[in-house]
Motif scaffolding. Sequence first.
Motif, PDB file in Angstrom:
ATOM      1  N   THR A 116      -4.783   2.820   1.491  1.00 50.66           N
ATOM      2  CA  THR A 116      -3.868   2.161   0.555  1.00 50.66           C
ATOM      3  C   THR A 116      -4.648   1.439  -0.532  1.00 50.66           C
ATOM      4  OG1 THR A 116      -2.230   1.868   2.306  1.00 50.66           O
ATOM      5  CG2 THR A 116      -1.972   0.514   0.336  1.00 50.66           C
ATOM      6  N   ALA A 117      -5.721   0.739  -0.136  1.00 51.16           N
ATOM      7  CA  ALA A 117      -6.543   0.031  -1.116  1.00 51.16           C
ATOM      8  C   ALA A 117      -7.195   1.013  -2.089  1.00 51.16           C
ATOM      9  CB  ALA A 117      -7.603  -0.797  -0.403  1.00 51.16           C
ATOM     10  N   TYR A 118      -7.756   2.093  -1.561  1.00 51.36           N
ATOM     11  CA  TYR A 118      -8.413   3.078  -2.417  1.00 51.36           C
ATOM     12  C   TYR A 118      -7.415   3.715  -3.384  1.00 51.36           C
ATOM     13  CZ  TYR A 118     -10.704   7.403  -3.855  1.00 51.36           C
ATOM     14  OH  TYR A 118     -11.211   8.429  -4.593  1.00 51.36           O
ATOM     15  N   THR A 119      -6.246   4.104  -2.875  1.00 47.18           N
ATOM     16  CA  THR A 119      -5.231   4.728  -3.724  1.00 47.18           C
ATOM     17  C   THR A 119      -4.747   3.774  -4.805  1.00 47.18           C
ATOM     18  OG1 THR A 119      -4.496   6.109  -1.874  1.00 47.18           O
ATOM     19  CG2 THR A 119      -2.988   5.874  -3.733  1.00 47.18           C
ATOM     20  N   THR A 120      -4.494   2.522  -4.411  1.00 45.71           N
ATOM     21  CA  THR A 120      -4.004   1.531  -5.371  1.00 45.71           C
ATOM     22  C   THR A 120      -5.021   1.268  -6.471  1.00 45.71           C
ATOM     23  OG1 THR A 120      -2.632   0.459  -3.692  1.00 45.71           O
ATOM     24  CG2 THR A 120      -3.185  -0.838  -5.634  1.00 45.71           C
ATOM     25  N   PHE A 121      -6.266   1.050  -6.093  1.00 43.49           N
ATOM     26  CA  PHE A 121      -7.289   0.759  -7.091  1.00 43.49           C
ATOM     27  C   PHE A 121      -7.551   1.960  -7.992  1.00 43.49           C
ATOM     28  CE2 PHE A 121      -9.108  -2.413  -3.834  1.00 43.49           C
ATOM     29  CZ  PHE A 121      -8.210  -3.376  -4.275  1.00 43.49           C
ATOM     30  N   SER A 122      -7.478   3.171  -7.438  1.00 40.40           N
ATOM     31  CA  SER A 122      -7.682   4.374  -8.253  1.00 40.40           C
ATOM     32  C   SER A 122      -6.551   4.536  -9.262  1.00 40.40           C
ATOM     33  CB  SER A 122      -7.778   5.607  -7.354  1.00 40.40           C
ATOM     34  OG  SER A 122      -8.882   5.529  -6.483  1.00 40.40           O
ATOM     35  N   GLN A 123      -5.313   4.357  -8.805  1.00 41.29           N
ATOM     36  CA  GLN A 123      -4.164   4.462  -9.709  1.00 41.29           C
ATOM     37  C   GLN A 123      -4.210   3.384 -10.780  1.00 41.29           C
ATOM     38  OE1 GLN A 123      -0.723   4.315  -7.170  1.00 41.29           O
ATOM     39  NE2 GLN A 123      -0.828   6.488  -6.666  1.00 41.29           N
ATOM     40  N   ARG A 124      -4.634   2.191 -10.369  1.00 33.77           N
ATOM     41  CA  ARG A 124      -4.703   1.089 -11.330  1.00 33.77           C
ATOM     42  C   ARG A 124      -5.764   1.365 -12.401  1.00 33.77           C
ATOM     43  NH1 ARG A 124      -5.426  -4.208  -8.260  1.00 33.77           N
ATOM     44  NH2 ARG A 124      -3.316  -3.686  -7.585  1.00 33.77           N
ATOM     45  N   LYS A 125      -6.895   1.951 -11.993  1.00 30.87           N
ATOM     46  CA  LYS A 125      -7.942   2.279 -12.958  1.00 30.87           C
ATOM     47  C   LYS A 125      -7.449   3.321 -13.961  1.00 30.87           C
ATOM     48  CE  LYS A 125     -12.654   4.073 -13.299  1.00 30.87           C
ATOM     49  NZ  LYS A 125     -13.826   4.616 -12.534  1.00 30.87           N
ATOM     50  N   LYS A 126      -6.765   4.357 -13.470  1.00 31.83           N
ATOM     51  CA  LYS A 126      -6.239   5.390 -14.353  1.00 31.83           C
ATOM     52  C   LYS A 126      -5.172   4.823 -15.281  1.00 31.83           C
ATOM     53  CE  LYS A 126      -7.109   9.198 -11.129  1.00 31.83           C
ATOM     54  NZ  LYS A 126      -6.498  10.263 -10.309  1.00 31.83           N
ATOM     55  N   HIS A 127      -4.345   3.954 -14.722  1.00 29.85           N
ATOM     56  CA  HIS A 127      -3.284   3.357 -15.527  1.00 29.85           C
ATOM     57  C   HIS A 127      -3.876   2.475 -16.621  1.00 29.85           C
ATOM     58  CE1 HIS A 127       0.789   2.019 -16.360  1.00 29.85           C
ATOM     59  NE2 HIS A 127       0.338   0.780 -16.404  1.00 29.85           N
ATOM     60  N   ARG A 128      -4.954   1.764 -16.286  1.00 31.40           N
ATOM     61  CA  ARG A 128      -5.590   0.906 -17.293  1.00 31.40           C
ATOM     62  C   ARG A 128      -6.160   1.755 -18.427  1.00 31.40           C
ATOM     63  NH1 ARG A 128      -8.952  -4.522 -16.782  1.00 31.40           N
ATOM     64  NH2 ARG A 128      -9.893  -4.559 -18.828  1.00 31.40           N
ATOM     65  N   GLU A 129      -6.787   2.870 -18.092  1.00 34.93           N
ATOM     66  CA  GLU A 129      -7.315   3.759 -19.122  1.00 34.93           C
ATOM     67  C   GLU A 129      -6.201   4.267 -20.032  1.00 34.93           C
ATOM     68  OE1 GLU A 129      -9.251   6.730 -16.849  1.00 34.93           O
ATOM     69  OE2 GLU A 129     -11.009   5.490 -16.360  1.00 34.93           O
ATOM     70  N   PHE A 130      -5.059   4.574 -19.426  1.00 39.49           N
ATOM     71  CA  PHE A 130      -3.895   5.026 -20.190  1.00 39.49           C
ATOM     72  C   PHE A 130      -3.415   3.927 -21.131  1.00 39.49           C
ATOM     73  CE2 PHE A 130       0.793   5.253 -20.381  1.00 39.49           C
ATOM     74  CZ  PHE A 130       0.945   6.481 -21.018  1.00 39.49           C
ATOM     75  N   VAL A 131      -3.362   2.697 -20.630  1.00 40.63           N
ATOM     76  CA  VAL A 131      -2.913   1.563 -21.443  1.00 40.63           C
ATOM     77  C   VAL A 131      -3.877   1.315 -22.600  1.00 40.63           C
ATOM     78  CG1 VAL A 131      -2.617  -0.949 -21.428  1.00 40.63           C
ATOM     79  CG2 VAL A 131      -1.585   0.429 -19.631  1.00 40.63           C
TER      80      VAL A 131
END
Length: 324
Positions: A116-131
């Motif tokens: 869960t931690a790995y998935t959350t942090f990975s999604q957050r990193k991708k989302h930040r790049e998108f933002v």
Amino acid sequence: MLTPYFLACLAILLAWPVPLWLQRAKWPSRAPEAALILWQAIGLSGGLALVTAPLTWGLQPFGSGIFSAGMELWNVFLEGSIEDVFTDDRWAPLGLAAVTLGCILFGHLALVLLHTAYTTFSQRKKHREFVEVLSASLGEHDHGLEEASGSTSSTRVLPVEHPLAYCLPAMSQPITVVSRGLLDELSPRQLAAVLAHESAHLTQRHDLLRLAFQAWHKAAPWFPATRAAVNEVTELTEIMADDAALSQHGRTDLTSALVHTLAEPAQSASEPPSGEAPQKSDATASRRFKRLITPDTPLGSCRVSLVIISAGLLIAVPAVVSLF
């Protein structure tokens, strides 16, 4: 020995009736910090009891607790071999299976938390790049954001008309994201209140608190109590962020600003569209809005202390009983 049965009963109580009772209670909104501590104690104690119940049952011929039984098995290994540990005559029928079950449960909970931690942090990193890519096309100063926040270094604006505001936590350089549509609708004072709310999420690291309960729900999704825990912890962190914003800004400014976010079902404040947090229900938003309009009387210090002491005992008792 009654210890395994006590732990099994405690695990059942903390997995079902206790969380549902706490969800229906009225006092948590009056003491959100204490309620959040209690929720964490329920999660930790429930997981501990779930794992140690089969362990203590299987190891009881070797000692009164996991520590003493483990030391006894270690002595058997030192005096013989690993085969002697598994073939010892003191093993009760199904004892080894119970110990294996406890180890499997512990591994399951630990792996789900890590995943869960790995998935959350990975999604957050991708989302930040998108933002970062989208926000580069819009100047924050064009909408008075610099004046409202005091600094644009941690705030990004999305060029979309839908009103939304949320934050993306990080170990370094966390950011707050707002939309152009929200900036067009809010006054500088309202915007400052919203940014203060999001800043509280970042400084208090509410994302880490939510992460543990999201993992708990993924580990045991068949328990309604795990979903209740996720929803309640999410609401409590929103309340704490509201209180932090109210310490710096007017209640009217924050309430009127949140109308633009809470009234929009597609997005809710402080939850990015990447799906890393569950959407708040209409009932949750309604309770939060009602609390802003009609403030709750804070829970008395004696009752708050009682809640915190209960949370401490909830963790300490099963730990001591199972280990020693």
